[in-house]
Design a protein around this motif. Structure first.
Motif, PDB file in Angstrom:
ATOM      1  N   SER A 153     -32.965 -23.565 -50.570  1.00  0.00           N
ATOM      2  CA  SER A 153     -32.770 -24.415 -49.395  1.00  0.00           C
ATOM      3  C   SER A 153     -34.121 -24.943 -48.909  1.00  0.00           C
ATOM      4  O   SER A 153     -35.150 -24.304 -49.066  1.00  0.00           O
ATOM      5  CB  SER A 153     -32.063 -23.638 -48.281  1.00  0.00           C
ATOM      6  OG  SER A 153     -32.637 -22.378 -48.120  1.00  0.00           O
ATOM      7  N   TYR A 154     -34.086 -26.133 -48.328  1.00  0.00           N
ATOM      8  CA  TYR A 154     -35.302 -26.849 -47.880  1.00  0.00           C
ATOM      9  C   TYR A 154     -36.305 -27.011 -49.023  1.00  0.00           C
ATOM     10  O   TYR A 154     -37.425 -26.515 -48.954  1.00  0.00           O
ATOM     11  CB  TYR A 154     -35.972 -26.137 -46.693  1.00  0.00           C
ATOM     12  CG  TYR A 154     -35.100 -26.058 -45.468  1.00  0.00           C
ATOM     13  CD1 TYR A 154     -34.688 -27.216 -44.816  1.00  0.00           C
ATOM     14  CD2 TYR A 154     -34.675 -24.837 -44.969  1.00  0.00           C
ATOM     15  CE1 TYR A 154     -33.860 -27.148 -43.707  1.00  0.00           C
ATOM     16  CE2 TYR A 154     -33.850 -24.755 -43.858  1.00  0.00           C
ATOM     17  CZ  TYR A 154     -33.454 -25.926 -43.232  1.00  0.00           C
ATOM     18  OH  TYR A 154     -32.639 -25.852 -42.128  1.00  0.00           O
ATOM     19  N   PRO A 179     -25.605 -23.197 -51.632  1.00  0.00           N
ATOM     20  CA  PRO A 179     -26.059 -23.371 -50.245  1.00  0.00           C
ATOM     21  C   PRO A 179     -25.226 -22.524 -49.280  1.00  0.00           C
ATOM     22  O   PRO A 179     -24.023 -22.366 -49.489  1.00  0.00           O
ATOM     23  CB  PRO A 179     -25.855 -24.867 -49.982  1.00  0.00           C
ATOM     24  CG  PRO A 179     -25.001 -25.389 -51.070  1.00  0.00           C
ATOM     25  CD  PRO A 179     -24.992 -24.404 -52.192  1.00  0.00           C
ATOM     26  N   SER A 180     -25.862 -21.955 -48.261  1.00  0.00           N
ATOM     27  CA  SER A 180     -25.124 -21.212 -47.235  1.00  0.00           C
ATOM     28  C   SER A 180     -25.705 -21.533 -45.863  1.00  0.00           C
ATOM     29  O   SER A 180     -26.830 -22.010 -45.756  1.00  0.00           O
ATOM     30  CB  SER A 180     -25.203 -19.715 -47.504  1.00  0.00           C
ATOM     31  OG  SER A 180     -24.304 -19.030 -46.658  1.00  0.00           O
ATOM     32  N   VAL A 182     -24.417 -23.862 -43.928  1.00  0.00           N
ATOM     33  CA  VAL A 182     -24.454 -25.321 -44.071  1.00  0.00           C
ATOM     34  C   VAL A 182     -23.313 -25.960 -43.290  1.00  0.00           C
ATOM     35  O   VAL A 182     -22.298 -25.309 -43.028  1.00  0.00           O
ATOM     36  CB  VAL A 182     -24.261 -25.784 -45.542  1.00  0.00           C
ATOM     37  CG1 VAL A 182     -25.527 -25.870 -46.296  1.00  0.00           C
ATOM     38  CG2 VAL A 182     -23.257 -24.935 -46.273  1.00  0.00           C
ATOM     39  N   GLU A 335     -25.092 -29.807 -48.745  1.00  0.00           N
ATOM     40  CA  GLU A 335     -26.001 -29.643 -49.889  1.00  0.00           C
ATOM     41  C   GLU A 335     -27.147 -28.690 -49.543  1.00  0.00           C
ATOM     42  O   GLU A 335     -27.340 -28.317 -48.395  1.00  0.00           O
ATOM     43  CB  GLU A 335     -26.587 -31.009 -50.269  1.00  0.00           C
ATOM     44  CG  GLU A 335     -25.534 -32.051 -50.633  1.00  0.00           C
ATOM     45  CD  GLU A 335     -26.157 -33.436 -50.715  1.00  0.00           C
ATOM     46  OE1 GLU A 335     -27.199 -33.582 -51.358  1.00  0.00           O
ATOM     47  OE2 GLU A 335     -25.595 -34.368 -50.099  1.00  0.00           O
ATOM     48  N   PHE A 336     -27.946 -28.349 -50.585  1.00  0.00           N
ATOM     49  CA  PHE A 336     -29.101 -27.465 -50.372  1.00  0.00           C
ATOM     50  C   PHE A 336     -30.056 -28.021 -49.334  1.00  0.00           C
ATOM     51  O   PHE A 336     -30.644 -27.272 -48.563  1.00  0.00           O
ATOM     52  CB  PHE A 336     -29.852 -27.236 -51.691  1.00  0.00           C
ATOM     53  CG  PHE A 336     -29.300 -26.080 -52.476  1.00  0.00           C
ATOM     54  CD1 PHE A 336     -29.357 -24.789 -51.970  1.00  0.00           C
ATOM     55  CD2 PHE A 336     -28.711 -26.279 -53.713  1.00  0.00           C
ATOM     56  CE1 PHE A 336     -28.847 -23.709 -52.683  1.00  0.00           C
ATOM     57  CE2 PHE A 336     -28.197 -25.202 -54.433  1.00  0.00           C
ATOM     58  CZ  PHE A 336     -28.265 -23.927 -53.922  1.00  0.00           C
ATOM     59  N   LYS A 337     -30.204 -29.360 -49.303  1.00  0.00           N
ATOM     60  CA  LYS A 337     -31.173 -29.936 -48.359  1.00  0.00           C
ATOM     61  C   LYS A 337     -30.725 -29.749 -46.907  1.00  0.00           C
ATOM     62  O   LYS A 337     -31.514 -29.872 -45.986  1.00  0.00           O
ATOM     63  CB  LYS A 337     -31.421 -31.418 -48.665  1.00  0.00           C
ATOM     64  CG  LYS A 337     -30.219 -32.314 -48.524  1.00  0.00           C
ATOM     65  CD  LYS A 337     -30.550 -33.744 -48.906  1.00  0.00           C
ATOM     66  CE  LYS A 337     -29.338 -34.654 -48.738  1.00  0.00           C
ATOM     67  NZ  LYS A 337     -29.552 -35.983 -49.275  1.00  0.00           N
ATOM     68  N   GLU A 338     -29.431 -29.428 -46.698  1.00  0.00           N
ATOM     69  CA  GLU A 338     -28.929 -29.172 -45.341  1.00  0.00           C
ATOM     70  C   GLU A 338     -28.804 -27.677 -45.064  1.00  0.00           C
ATOM     71  O   GLU A 338     -28.509 -27.282 -43.934  1.00  0.00           O
ATOM     72  CB  GLU A 338     -27.528 -29.787 -45.168  1.00  0.00           C
ATOM     73  CG  GLU A 338     -27.425 -31.266 -45.450  1.00  0.00           C
ATOM     74  CD  GLU A 338     -25.962 -31.703 -45.530  1.00  0.00           C
ATOM     75  OE1 GLU A 338     -25.440 -32.136 -44.487  1.00  0.00           O
ATOM     76  OE2 GLU A 338     -25.359 -31.593 -46.611  1.00  0.00           O
ATOM     77  N   ALA A 339     -28.967 -26.849 -46.109  1.00  0.00           N
ATOM     78  CA  ALA A 339     -28.681 -25.412 -45.989  1.00  0.00           C
ATOM     79  C   ALA A 339     -29.807 -24.674 -45.283  1.00  0.00           C
ATOM     80  O   ALA A 339     -30.981 -24.898 -45.558  1.00  0.00           O
ATOM     81  CB  ALA A 339     -28.468 -24.815 -47.383  1.00  0.00           C
ATOM     82  N   THR A 342     -30.040 -19.753 -48.805  1.00  0.00           N
ATOM     83  CA  THR A 342     -29.394 -19.789 -50.117  1.00  0.00           C
ATOM     84  C   THR A 342     -28.581 -18.515 -50.313  1.00  0.00           C
ATOM     85  O   THR A 342     -29.054 -17.426 -50.032  1.00  0.00           O
ATOM     86  CB  THR A 342     -30.453 -19.878 -51.235  1.00  0.00           C
ATOM     87  OG1 THR A 342     -31.278 -21.011 -50.982  1.00  0.00           O
ATOM     88  CG2 THR A 342     -29.805 -20.021 -52.603  1.00  0.00           C
ATOM     89  N   ASP A 374     -27.478 -12.387 -48.043  1.00  0.00           N
ATOM     90  CA  ASP A 374     -27.458 -13.394 -46.968  1.00  0.00           C
ATOM     91  C   ASP A 374     -26.646 -12.883 -45.791  1.00  0.00           C
ATOM     92  O   ASP A 374     -25.787 -12.019 -45.932  1.00  0.00           O
ATOM     93  CB  ASP A 374     -26.924 -14.745 -47.471  1.00  0.00           C
ATOM     94  CG  ASP A 374     -25.473 -14.693 -47.933  1.00  0.00           C
ATOM     95  OD1 ASP A 374     -24.605 -15.147 -47.184  1.00  0.00           O
ATOM     96  OD2 ASP A 374     -25.205 -14.199 -49.048  1.00  0.00           O
TER      97      ASP A 374
END
Length: 399
Positions: A153-154, A179-180, A182, A335-339, A342, A374
């Protein structure tokens, strides 16, 4: 950074390799830049917030809990405050204060900091990890390596899955990352029309058939593609596997959780009595925010122009039931960019829970989000990082 500080304080000579031009890039953006460093609660409450592989963290949380981390930061010069839900933040509301405190400590303890140093691979010798290779080909030997690379993530902060690759190259199993924490994507076309609308004090329930996968009370928000906010992010941590299997899941928002169905019906009746000669669409606006009212009229099953005194008891009850069960169909995760974090990572069965050392590969340790661990939102994921880093650093110093 924390693992480096602890290991150096315990007498190790520590080299910290950072691919970015500065330390703490990811920490900088946590908690919307405020840095929710931990959750002020005991080990059992920490464990209950963990979604996956809870038992693995028993030793970590009991050895080094949230109070220990708070103590470390306050002694390092960061005054802390506790907010709603026991979330702990720096008094200044600046994550940079946390980064500076960690930096101060690692410099004090003589850690060798190597910025802009991308690690290419781990160096193994006689079946143990004894150093690492940098991108430029140089070899740096050591007695042990702690991998604390984060998840996926990020990615803009440098989290691109390096740690999973290192683990895989050493023969360790890696659970597929997802992704988590999210936002959730939804199906209904009326959701984007409420984009930007925040709902406070509502209950969100996500089901799989008759089984409730997630239910909690709090805040959420509608977006152009679905729903987000604290309630939704926490829900995403619980429903990922079922969503993948089913393709979509039904969710319901109780817009008035403080009222029972009978109390809500009495409230609707009061409004109907007051405006009995008005049209339905003009009476119910007092019950909802402005952008929600047209949607409630549209899906409420009562013609908008119908005079209130002509509305049947069945119609009224149906409308009340809609307020208690506003329907949303979840079709996917962000998506990962919003997560925020991880899900997945280095399989914990490969790791000793008391030392964070690989069972297969001596000298190789893991800490934080790179592991398949997580939790929900509230400072718990950072505490997982602090606690696992502490155990790894302690084990390295005692090896």
């Amino acid at each position: 950074m924390f693992a480096a500080a602890v290991a150096a304080q315990k007498g190790c000579e520590v080299f910290l390799f950072e691919k970015n031009e500065k330390l703490g890039k990811k920490l900088y953006i946590t908690g919307k830049g405020r840095c929710n460093v931990t959750n002020d609660c005991g080990p059992e409450e920490l464990l209950s917030a963990v979604v996956r592989n809870r038992k693995f963290l028993y030793s970590a949380f009991y050895t080094f809990g949230s109070r220990d981390m708070m103590d470390f930061l306050e002694k390092a010069g960061v005054p802390l405050k506790t907010e709603r839900g026991n979330r702990v933040f720096p008094v200044s509301d600046h994550s940079s204060d946390i980064i500076r405190a960690l930096e101060r400590r690692i410099r004090e303890y003589g850690v060798h900091i190597r910025l802009k140093s991308t690690v290419k691979s781990l160096y193994t010798d006689n079946g143990r990890v004894s150093g690492l290779y940098l991108q430029d080909g140089s070899l740096h030997r050591g007695d042990a390596v702690i991998v604390a690379t984060g998840g996926l993530s990020y990615p803009s902060t440098g989290s691109d899955g390096d740690g999973y690759r290192f683990a895989g190259e050493c023969g360790l199993q890696v659970t597929e990352p997802a992704p988590s924490l999210v936002p959730l994507r939804t199906k209904e076309e009326y959701i984007p029309r409420m984009q930007g609308l925040s709902l406070k004090n509502v209950t969100l329930t996500v089901k799989n058939g008759k089984k409730i996968l997630y239910q909690d009370f709090g805040e959420m928000m509608f977006t152009h593609s679905g729903i987000t906010g604290p309630l939704v992010l926490s829900a995403s941590a619980h429903i990922g596997d079922a969503l993948k299997k089913q393709g979509e899941l039904p969710a319901f928002i109780d817009l008035k959780p403080a009222l029972t169905e009978e109390q809500l019906d009495a409230r609707i009746l009061r409004e109907f009595e007051t405006g009995k000669n008005k049209q339905f669409k003009n009476v119910i606006s007092v019950l909802f925010p402005s952008s929600l009212t047209p949607v409630m009229v549209e899906i409420g099953g009562i013609p908008p122009e119908k005079p209130v005194h002509e509305i049947s008891r069945e119609e009224r009850h149906h409308f009340g039931s809609l307020i208690k069960n506003f329907p949303v169909t979840v079709t996917g995760l962000g998506e990962f960019k919003e997560a925020v974090i991880t899900r997945g990572g280095v399989a914990v069965k490969e790791i000793s829970p008391s030392t964070m050392e690989s069972k297969k590969m001596p000298g190789l340790y893991f800490a934080g989000e790179v592991l398949d661990l997580d939790a929900v939102t509230g400072g718990y994921n950072l505490q997982i990082a602090w606690s696992t880093a502490y155990l790894a650093a302690l084990a390295v110093s005692e090896a």
